[in-house]
Design a protein around this motif. Structure first.
Motif, PDB file in Angstrom:
ATOM      1  N   VAL A  57      33.225  31.843  56.372  1.00 32.55           N
ATOM      2  CA  VAL A  57      32.556  32.284  55.138  1.00 32.55           C
ATOM      3  C   VAL A  57      33.322  33.420  54.460  1.00 32.55           C
ATOM      4  N   LEU A  58      33.813  34.388  55.266  1.00 35.03           N
ATOM      5  CA  LEU A  58      34.523  35.517  54.678  1.00 35.03           C
ATOM      6  C   LEU A  58      35.836  35.073  54.060  1.00 35.03           C
ATOM      7  N   GLU A  59      36.569  34.159  54.769  1.00 40.78           N
ATOM      8  CA  GLU A  59      37.840  33.660  54.227  1.00 40.78           C
ATOM      9  C   GLU A  59      37.584  32.901  52.922  1.00 40.78           C
ATOM     10  N   GLU A  60      36.546  32.101  52.905  1.00 36.22           N
ATOM     11  CA  GLU A  60      36.247  31.337  51.706  1.00 36.22           C
ATOM     12  C   GLU A  60      35.912  32.270  50.538  1.00 36.22           C
ATOM     13  N   PHE A  61      35.126  33.337  50.813  1.00 41.92           N
ATOM     14  CA  PHE A  61      34.757  34.279  49.755  1.00 41.92           C
ATOM     15  C   PHE A  61      35.997  34.992  49.208  1.00 41.92           C
ATOM     16  N   ILE A  62      36.878  35.472  50.086  1.00 44.41           N
ATOM     17  CA  ILE A  62      38.083  36.192  49.653  1.00 44.41           C
ATOM     18  C   ILE A  62      38.980  35.284  48.830  1.00 44.41           C
ATOM     19  N   LEU A  63      39.202  34.048  49.311  1.00 44.47           N
ATOM     20  CA  LEU A  63      40.083  33.130  48.575  1.00 44.47           C
ATOM     21  C   LEU A  63      39.477  32.759  47.214  1.00 44.47           C
ATOM     22  N   ARG A  64      38.185  32.545  47.196  1.00 40.00           N
ATOM     23  CA  ARG A  64      37.537  32.165  45.940  1.00 40.00           C
ATOM     24  C   ARG A  64      37.570  33.333  44.938  1.00 40.00           C
ATOM     25  N   ALA A  65      37.320  34.538  45.456  1.00 43.82           N
ATOM     26  CA  ALA A  65      37.351  35.713  44.579  1.00 43.82           C
ATOM     27  C   ALA A  65      38.750  35.938  44.035  1.00 43.82           C
ATOM     28  N   SER A  66      39.754  35.722  44.883  1.00 41.69           N
ATOM     29  CA  SER A  66      41.142  35.913  44.436  1.00 41.69           C
ATOM     30  C   SER A  66      41.524  34.877  43.390  1.00 41.69           C
ATOM     31  N   LEU A  67      40.825  33.745  43.402  1.00 43.64           N
ATOM     32  CA  LEU A  67      41.146  32.668  42.460  1.00 43.64           C
ATOM     33  C   LEU A  67      40.358  32.811  41.149  1.00 43.64           C
ATOM     34  N   GLU A  68      39.082  33.209  41.229  1.00 49.48           N
ATOM     35  CA  GLU A  68      38.205  33.101  40.068  1.00 49.48           C
ATOM     36  C   GLU A  68      37.889  34.424  39.364  1.00 49.48           C
ATOM     37  N   ILE A  69      37.904  35.580  40.065  1.00 48.63           N
ATOM     38  CA  ILE A  69      37.489  36.852  39.449  1.00 48.63           C
ATOM     39  C   ILE A  69      38.635  37.465  38.648  1.00 48.63           C
ATOM     40  N   THR A  70      38.277  37.902  37.453  1.00 48.54           N
ATOM     41  CA  THR A  70      39.251  38.593  36.596  1.00 48.54           C
ATOM     42  C   THR A  70      38.632  39.937  36.138  1.00 48.54           C
ATOM     43  N   PRO A  71      39.356  41.029  36.245  1.00 49.40           N
ATOM     44  CA  PRO A  71      40.687  41.143  36.876  1.00 49.40           C
ATOM     45  C   PRO A  71      40.594  40.921  38.379  1.00 49.40           C
ATOM     46  N   LYS A  72      41.757  40.689  39.026  1.00 52.93           N
ATOM     47  CA  LYS A  72      41.816  40.401  40.439  1.00 52.93           C
ATOM     48  C   LYS A  72      41.218  41.558  41.231  1.00 52.93           C
ATOM     49  N   PRO A  73      40.355  41.254  42.207  1.00 51.61           N
ATOM     50  CA  PRO A  73      39.727  42.322  43.006  1.00 51.61           C
ATOM     51  C   PRO A  73      40.687  42.863  44.063  1.00 51.61           C
ATOM     52  N   SER A 109      45.592  44.562  44.168  1.00 52.37           N
ATOM     53  CA  SER A 109      44.748  43.393  43.882  1.00 52.37           C
ATOM     54  C   SER A 109      45.233  42.178  44.706  1.00 52.37           C
ATOM     55  N   LEU A 110      44.295  41.230  44.907  1.00 52.96           N
ATOM     56  CA  LEU A 110      44.584  40.035  45.733  1.00 52.96           C
ATOM     57  C   LEU A 110      44.902  38.815  44.853  1.00 52.96           C
ATOM     58  N   GLN A 111      45.920  38.046  45.272  1.00 51.27           N
ATOM     59  CA  GLN A 111      46.330  36.852  44.504  1.00 51.27           C
ATOM     60  C   GLN A 111      46.551  35.669  45.468  1.00 51.27           C
TER      61      GLN A 111
END
Length: 631
Positions: A57-73, A109-111
């Motif tokens: 769950v944590l890996e999925e959240f981090i990867l999804r946030a790095s893909l969809e949130i702007t600006p990058k968290p 930031s994460l990418q």
């Protein structure tokens, strides 16, 4: 005469496979089959395999946030959102970075990486590579490398090394020269499960883990002759598997003259020339007619393709001996046999018993064996032991029923039965790329009238010529034994009239008892009719004899036997033969006792003796007697 199967170079361990192939493929004959062993090269390999796993769950959240949130968290921002200690987020991002799915930019930031985007879409992340041992098997025959999960078993094969005959070393693939892509492709083809890109499982690297070692593999080499198309093919087989690429390579080597099949199969190249004569053009032309006539029934259903006028069929080699003996027993009056060679295996007790049975039914048998043109000596003659045994087969009157004479040299075995069945076979050798390979025997059974007639005419002419030659020698030397052989040959050919005419022309009346014994056998086999003019002609010679004539006792006994056989078939004809002048000669010469009152009584007595002397199995088929006692 016809062996159970020809002596061909076939390993006993392959005999079952050979019989199965020939049975299921009419027209194909395996002329040689041999087992070999050859070396495989086994090399230990270590594969590096990566495989994906479902992300948490944590890996999925981090990867999804790095893909969809702007600006990058950043890691801290994600920890605040999740209400977690930043140490948990940093640990997870570190793992994702190690898997090359995530990277941290200079501003923190994460990418998501391109690889990370791919794994995110699949719902998984790659695991660290794992090491898997495997074994690469380099096969010089297939000129390919295969992989096995376990090492091959070490075994010592007591077989000839195929590498002594073929250039195998130049075809062994080098495992250390394989590229990663080649290894991956081979693993996919074999379905070993190490490399499945569609599921994310991949071989990312490989290395040599153990030095190469030699292992031995068995293989069978077949030489197969297509009797219909007159073509030789080679096959390399591993069990039931045909090694197609190796077979093509072998045929290429043979066509280029780089290998010798006689060496591969241990065939003596001169054996065929020493054992078998050269082709007789006339006979070979007849055999070719038979081969062509047999093609359609072999390739299709025999019954559907046979015609009312007869057929030609190819007999499988394993059935040759049995089929010959069974067909031989159908004879009712005559068998003509020619063979260039007679062996102890061909002249055996089964054949002897079959011939004895035929003779009891009244069948005449003529046997011809080949001689070298221009030479008097015979080649591989029938042994003296078997000559004695065959000569001991007698007719009911004690005459040798099997005549064995020398004829022209020929390469084929031929048999004509009752002028209706023709059996032919030639033990041929195939010249192939400079090699001589044994084809074995191809036996054909023919009932096509034109071919049977031609074969009969050819053999009967040779036997007639031999009879004439022996007769001339007999006249010159006054040799009754040679004369008897000549008369018997004529009798066997249904030429009793010719035999009698020769006796009359030479006034060699001492031979009349022999002729009468021949007539008895001819009457039994129905080659001679009871009302044959030659019987009246023979009776007319009685007036030339006196009570002190040579061989009179034999003559008297022979006439009694003949009259008994005729009366058994047709009593009326027997009585008609005993005209008044003939009856007086019978009494004068003692053929009939003076105490016998009439021809009727004489015939009745001979019939009684015939019935007493012959067992039921010896009695031939007979017509209903037309003889009636006079009142």
């Amino acid at each position: 005469m016809f062996l159970e199967s020809s002596a061909k170079p076939i390993d006993s361990s392959l005999q079952t496979s050979v019989e199965k192939l020939e049975k299921t493929s009419p027209g194909l004959s395996v002329i040689a089959a041999r087992q070999f062993c050859y070396p495989l090269v086994e090399t230990g390999i270590e594969l590096m395999v990566t495989a994906p796993r479902k992300f948490n769950v944590l890996e999925e959240f981090i990867l999804r946030a790095s893909l969809e949130i702007t600006p990058k968290p950043t890691e801290v921002e994600l920890a605040q959102v999740l209400g977690l200690d930043p140490i948990f987020v940093r640990s997870t991002t570190a793992n994702l970075q190690a898997l090359n799915t995530l990277k941290i930019l200079p501003d923190g930031s994460l990418q998501l990486t391109p690889e990370g985007r791919t794994f995110y879409e699949k719902g998984s992340v790659p695991q660290p590579p794992e090491s898997h041992p495997i074994y690469a098997i380099a096969d010089p025959l297939l000129e390919a490398t295969a992989f096995e999960l376990n090492p091959l078993r070490e075994s010592a094969l007591n077989l000839p090394n195929l590498g002594d005959f073929l250039p195998l070393n130049s075809r062994i693939p080098r495992v250390d020269s394989l590229t990663l892509a080649e290894v991956q492709q081979c693993l996919i083809h074999q379905g070993l499960g190490f490399h499945r890109p569609e599921s994310g499982k991949e071989v990312t690297a490989f290395q040599i883990a153990q030095p190469p070692e030699t292992r031995w593999q068995s293989v069978a080499l077949f030489a197969i002759f297509d009797t219909l198309n007159q073509r030789l093919t080679l096959q390399l087989r591993r069990g039931q598997q045909l090694l197609e690429s190796a077979t093509l390579w072998l045929e290429t080597l043979q066509s280029e003259g780089k290998i010798s099949l006689t060496e591969l199969f241990e065939i003596c190249s001169t054996r065929g020339e020493e054992s078998f004569p050269q082709e007789n053009p006339e006979v070979e032309a007849r055999l070719e007619q038979v081969r062509q006539a047999a093609i359609e029934p072999v390739t299709d259903n025999v019954e559907e393709n046979s015609t009312p006028t007869g057929r030609a069929i190819l007999i499988s080699e394993s059935q040759i001996h049995t089929q010959f003996l069974e067909t031989l027993q159908t004879a009712t009056h005559q068998v003509l046999i020619y063979s260039p060679r007679f062996t102890e295996q061909g002249i055996n007790y089964r054949l002897l018993q079959g011939l004895e049975t035929l003779v009891k039914r009244g069948v005449w048998i003529l046997v011809g064996q080949g001689t070298i043109p221009g030479k008097l000596s015979k080649i591989t003659p029938i042994s003296q032991e078997w000559l004695t045994k065959l000569a001991a087969v007698k007719t009911a009157e004690g005459l040798s029923a099997i005549q064995i004479v020398a004829l022209e040299e020929s390469h084929a075995k031929e048999v004509v039965i009752d002028r209706q069945i023709y059996i032919c076979s030639a033990h041929n050798w195939l010249t192939y790329g400079g090699d001589r390979l044994p084809l074995g025997e191809s036996l054909y059974q023919v009932t096509l009238p034109e071919i049977v007639s031609e074969a009969y005419q050819s053999l009967s002419t040779q036997f007639q010529q031999r009879a004439e030659s022996l007769w001339q020698q007999a006249i010159t030397t006054q040799d009754e034994s040679l004369a008897t052989t000549s008369l018997s040959i004529w009798g066997a050919l249904g030429m009793a009239e010719t035999a009698l005419q020769q006796i009359q022309d030479r006034e060699w009346l001492e031979l009349l008892p022999i002729w009468l014994k021949i007539a008895c056998q001819g009457l039994r086999s129905q080659q001679m009719s009871p009302d044959s003019p030659s019987l009246n002609q023979a009776l007319s010679q009685l007036s030339k004899l006196t009570p002190d004539s040579p061989q009179l006792d034999s003559l008297c006994e022979a006439w009694r036997q003949v009259m008994g056989v005729i009366a058994d078939q047709d009593g009326t004809i027997a009585l008609n033969l005993l005209s008044e002048p003939v009856w007086q000669d019978f009494i004068r010469l003692g053929i009939a006792s003076e105490a016998v009152e009439s021809p009727d009584a004489f015939i009745a007595g001979e019939l009684a003796k015939l019935a007493a002397n012959l067992s039921p199995t010896q009695n031939p088929p007979r017509k209903k007697s037309k003889h009636h006692k006079s009142g």
